[in-house]
Design a protein around this motif. Sequence first.
Motif, PDB file in Angstrom:
ATOM      1  N   UNK A 405       0.826  -1.200   0.000  1.00 19.03           N
ATOM      2  CA  UNK A 405       0.000   0.000   0.000  1.00 19.03           C
ATOM      3  C   UNK A 405       0.865   1.257   0.000  1.00 19.03           C
ATOM      4  N   UNK A 406       1.825   1.327   0.909  1.00 18.20           N
ATOM      5  CA  UNK A 406       2.681   2.513   0.990  1.00 18.20           C
ATOM      6  C   UNK A 406       3.593   2.618  -0.225  1.00 18.20           C
ATOM      7  N   UNK A 407       4.066   1.475  -0.731  1.00 17.54           N
ATOM      8  CA  UNK A 407       4.907   1.502  -1.921  1.00 17.54           C
ATOM      9  C   UNK A 407       4.165   2.033  -3.135  1.00 17.54           C
ATOM     10  N   UNK A 408       2.850   1.808  -3.182  1.00 14.76           N
ATOM     11  CA  UNK A 408       2.046   2.303  -4.300  1.00 14.76           C
ATOM     12  C   UNK A 408       1.596   3.750  -4.101  1.00 14.76           C
ATOM     13  N   UNK A 409       1.525   4.211  -2.873  1.00 13.62           N
ATOM     14  CA  UNK A 409       1.097   5.589  -2.599  1.00 13.62           C
ATOM     15  C   UNK A 409       2.222   6.598  -2.799  1.00 13.62           C
ATOM     16  N   UNK A 410       3.458   6.246  -2.369  1.00  8.77           N
ATOM     17  CA  UNK A 410       4.569   7.180  -2.474  1.00  8.77           C
ATOM     18  C   UNK A 410       5.132   7.183  -3.895  1.00  8.77           C
ATOM     19  N   UNK A 411       5.417   8.368  -4.467  1.00  7.11           N
ATOM     20  CA  UNK A 411       5.981   8.430  -5.824  1.00  7.11           C
ATOM     21  C   UNK A 411       7.431   7.952  -5.873  1.00  7.11           C
ATOM     22  N   UNK A 412       7.896   7.658  -7.076  1.00  6.15           N
ATOM     23  CA  UNK A 412       9.212   7.045  -7.274  1.00  6.15           C
ATOM     24  C   UNK A 412      10.341   7.833  -6.618  1.00  6.15           C
ATOM     25  N   UNK A 413      10.321   9.162  -6.759  1.00  9.46           N
ATOM     26  CA  UNK A 413      11.449   9.970  -6.288  1.00  9.46           C
ATOM     27  C   UNK A 413      11.563  10.008  -4.767  1.00  9.46           C
ATOM     28  N   UNK A 414      10.508   9.613  -4.055  1.00  9.81           N
ATOM     29  CA  UNK A 414      10.574   9.549  -2.593  1.00  9.81           C
ATOM     30  C   UNK A 414      10.076   8.197  -2.079  1.00  9.81           C
ATOM     31  N   UNK A 415      10.050   7.201  -2.951  1.00 11.95           N
ATOM     32  CA  UNK A 415       9.486   5.912  -2.540  1.00 11.95           C
ATOM     33  C   UNK A 415      10.351   5.257  -1.459  1.00 11.95           C
ATOM     34  N   UNK A 416      11.657   5.280  -1.645  1.00 15.82           N
ATOM     35  CA  UNK A 416      12.522   4.669  -0.635  1.00 15.82           C
ATOM     36  C   UNK A 416      12.461   5.409   0.688  1.00 15.82           C
ATOM     37  N   UNK A 417      12.524   6.742   0.638  1.00 21.00           N
ATOM     38  CA  UNK A 417      12.478   7.492   1.884  1.00 21.00           C
ATOM     39  C   UNK A 417      11.071   7.415   2.489  1.00 21.00           C
TER      40      UNK A 417
END
Length: 512
Positions: A405-417
Motif C-alpha cells: 500500500x505505501x509503496x504504491x502511494x509514495x511516488x518514485x522519487x521519494x518511494x525509498x524514503x
Amino acid sequence: MAPGVGEDVVQGAMGDFGRWQLWICLSISVLKLPVAWHQLGIVFLAPPTTFWCADSNSSSSAMACDKPCNAGWVFDRTVFEETIITQWELVCSRAQLANVAQTVFMLGVLLGNVLFGIAADRIGRKTPLVASVVLQLFAGIGVALVPWFPGFLVLRFLLALATGGTMITSFVICMEILGGRWRLIVSTLYHIPFSLGHTTLAGIAYYARDWHNFQLALTLPSILLLSYWWLIPESPRWLLAVGRYEEATAVLEKAMKKNKIEGVDINQVVQSYVKEKGAEPERTGNMLDLFRTPNMRVKTLCIYYNWMVCGLCFFGLAQYIGHVGGDIFINVAVSGVIEIPGALLCIYWMDRFGRRPTLLSGQLLAAAACLLLIAVPSDLTWPTVTLAAVGILGMSTSFPTIYLFSGELFPTVVRNVGVGSSSMCARVGSMVAPFVTSLAMFGYFLPPLVFGGIPLIGALLCLLLPETNGFPLPDSLQDGEEFGKKKTKTTRATNISENGEANKAYVDDSTL
C-alpha cells in the motif's frame, strides 16, 4: 510497438512479469530469512529462565529477588546451555536489560530504514543493498563473539542497521520492476520467506542451545547474499527518474531479452518517458516532501500510524507467545506457520477487495483476538497461544498489505524514503513492544489490552486512505499529491479498463 504517452512506458518495455523479474525476486526474497532470524532472535537469545541464589533453599525465581544474593546466581540450564541472561546475569534489577537489547536492535532497524532509504533514493538501489549485506555479515559474527554486554549492544545495533537497510532496498527493487497484478502477487509472496524464517528459528534454536552458536547459525548464511553485486541490476525506474538514460536503456534491453519481448524500441520508450514526465529529470526528494502538500500529508500520517501498529503488535505478540508457558519451540513454530495463511489471504483479498479493506480487516482481526485474550485465564496455555497466534495472523495480513500500500502511494522519487520512514514507525512500535509485554507483571490483562486497542485506531485511519488497486505507480511529487484526490467515475473506469486488473467494486468516487 512502444507504449504511448499516458501509459506506463517503463512497464510496457520490461513486461509486468517474466523470467527476468522471477529471477530477481526469488534471489532477493532469500534475504528475508536472516531478516526474520535477527529481528525475532531475541526470543531465544533471552528466553524465560528459572534462576535462584546459590545460598538459597528455594528455586523460585519469583522469590529470588526479594533479598540480596551474595553467593551468586544459579540458572536452570535444562533447556538452554547458555543465553545472554545466564552469561551476563540479566535478572532482578538487571532484567530489563534484555528488553533494552531488543529496543536497541529495533532502533538500529529504524535508523537503517531511514539512512539506507535516503541513500537508495540518492545513489541507487543496488549499492546500498549490497553494502547492508556486508555490514550484516560482519556485525552478526561480531555479536556472536563479543564477550562484553556493552559490546554486544553496539554490534547488535550495527547488525540491526544493516537489517533495516536490506529490508527497504530489497522491497523497493521488487516493487519497481513488477507490473499489473504481479506487483500484488509477488510483493505479497515476498513476505513468506520471513514467515519461514520465523518458523525455522525454532528449529535452529532447538539444535543450537548455546546463544553464541545460535547467533553464528543466523549470520553465516548471509555470505551467499554477497552474490547480489553480480545478480541484481539497478532499478530502471530510478535510473530514468534521475536522468541516467543510457544505463536505464541497458537494463531494459536485458529485461526484454530475458522476457522475450519483441517489437519495442527502447529509444522510443525513453523519449516517451521524457515527454510524459518532462525533459528535466525529477529531483530526488527528501522526507520533508512527504508533508509539504495537504493530500500527501494526510496519507503519510495515516500510513505512519498503521506501520507503527504493525511493528508494535507483530513483534509484541511474537515475544508474548514465548512467555505464556508450554514448549517455547512449539509456540514459536506455530506462530510462524500461521503467518503463511495470512500472507496468502492477502493476495486474494487485496486483488478482490483492494488494499484499504484488506489492511482494515487485518487490523480488526488482530484487535479482536487480543481483546479476547483479556477474558482467558492466564494459566490456560493453549487458548492463550491460539488467540495470540490469531493476532499474529491479523498482523501477518496487515504487514504485507501496508508494505504494498505505501509503496504504491509514495511516488518514485521519494518511494525509498517514504517506505523507509514508514518502516521507521514500525520500528518505534517494535521498540516499545518488549516493555508492553513486560506490563504483565502489573496485570496479565494489560499487554492484550494495549495490543488490542491500538489496531482499532489504525483501522479507522484506513478510511482516510485512497485505494491504489488498478492505478499506475506515481513517479513525481505532483503525481503523489494528485493521487487519491476526487476523480470522476469515467476516469476511474478508464483506468480499470486500461490496466485490466482493478475490481469493479471500486468504480465509485467514495473510495478515492
